[in-house]
Design an enzyme around this catalytic site. Structure first.
Site, short mmCIF file in Angstrom:
data_model
loop_
_atom_site.label_atom_id
_atom_site.label_comp_id
_atom_site.label_asym_id
_atom_site.label_seq_id
_atom_site.Cartn_x
_atom_site.Cartn_y
_atom_site.Cartn_z
CG HIS A 33 -39.27 -60.57 -109.62
ND1 HIS A 33 -39.70 -59.55 -110.43
CD2 HIS A 33 -40.34 -60.90 -108.83
CE1 HIS A 33 -40.97 -59.27 -110.15
NE2 HIS A 33 -41.38 -60.07 -109.19
CE LYS A 158 -42.67 -54.13 -104.88
NZ LYS A 158 -44.10 -53.69 -104.75
CG LEU A 193 -36.08 -52.39 -108.65
CD1 LEU A 193 -35.13 -53.49 -109.13
CD2 LEU A 193 -36.13 -51.26 -109.67
#
Length: 292
Positions: A33, A158, A193
């Protein structure tokens, strides 16, 4: 950095600038992020420098766990909410303004007007296993776009299908917003992640990298098939799924698709492809992808 919780405070805090970037999140932030935030900071500052008349750029991050994109048996109630820590991380990574509304603030009445993306893109893969997911995503993202009115927005690769759906929404709705896709951030062993990685036990965390390894194996098979002219896509996908099942996973899909529209691949192809996968390890559902 300012932190606001209401639409009225947000509108007062937004600088009257010609260059505004948005990073929508659900919080529980990780380095992936923060890379989105850094990408937004760099992109909007570059625009501001190129347009010398308009002043500096502004970066906005939203933190909102969006009920509309969760199914009835999913983890809306238990999704991690770590606002104080999230804000500290954003402040250290170039964020000017955090918008963290309550559910009542963003949806003061039942959200009956919703954005329905086309079935051929949104009802496959994630949409097939999470009915209504992309309706919820598109509705909240479109609403945030209307509220913040950014020039650009940054999303992670992602969530590959989500990024494609949002790009198409912006194109079809003629929204004056540049959508930037940021590369997937991974741990040293290759795990993508994700906020949901925190659900994994120590043993599950060690095993979790097997999803990315299965995807990389299918990607390697696609490259070899292009080189040799021989590729049985269905068998290669089934083998990847079976390999995960043998290790105790519950895969939803491991599949080879065309990048431009996520349509199935019939055989060897010179076009840009992507391998996508979603599988449950214990109680945790993970997704990942590799471009070919």
């Amino acid at each position: 950095m300012h932190i606001v919780h209401t639409l009225a405070d947000l509108r007062r805090a937004l600088k009257p600038t010609a260059h505004r970037a948005l990073v929508p999140t659900m919080g529980s932030l990780h380095p992936g992020h923060l890379e989105l935030m850094q990408t937004a900071r760099h992109a909007i500052d570059k625009r501001a420098v190129e347009d010398k008349r308009s002043g500096s750029g502004m970066t906005v991050a939203s933190i909102f766990v969006n009920r509309l994109q969760f199914g009835p048996n999913e983890d809306f109630d238990t999704y991690p909410r770590t606002l104080e820590n999230d804000c500290a991380l954003l402040k250290a990574n170039g964020c000017d303004l955090v918008f963290a509304p309550s559910e009542k603030e963003l949806y003061p009445e039942p959200q009956l007007f919703k954005v329905h993306p086309p079935a051929q893109l949104a009802d496959i893969l994630e949409g097939a296993f999470r009915p209504g997911f992309f309706v919820g995503v598109c509705t909240v993202v479109h609403k945030l776009f209307n509220i913040v009115q950014p020039n650009l927005a940054v999303f992670g690769k992602k969530d590959y299908q989500q990024l494609m759906v949002i790009r198409r929404m912006v194109q079809q709705m003629a929204l004056p917003i540049e959508i930037i896709g940021s590369e997937t951030r991974r741990t040293e062993d290759g795990l993508a992640l994700s906020s949901r990685n925190g659900y994994l036990s120590t043993e599950e965390r060690a095993e979790a990298v097997q999803l990315s390894m299965a995807l990389k194996g299918l990607a390697a098979a696609a490259r070899e098939g292009h080189a040799t002219g021989v590729l049985d896509v269905a068998s290669a996908e089934a083998a990847a799924m079976d390999a995960l099942r043998a290790r105790g996973w519950q895969p939803d899909y491991i599949t080879l698709r065309h990048q431009h529209d996520l349509s199935p691949v019939a055989g060897p192809s010179a076009e840009p492809l992507v391998v996508l996968g979603a599988a449950k390890l214990g109680k945790t559902r993970l997704i990942d992808n590799w471009e070919v």
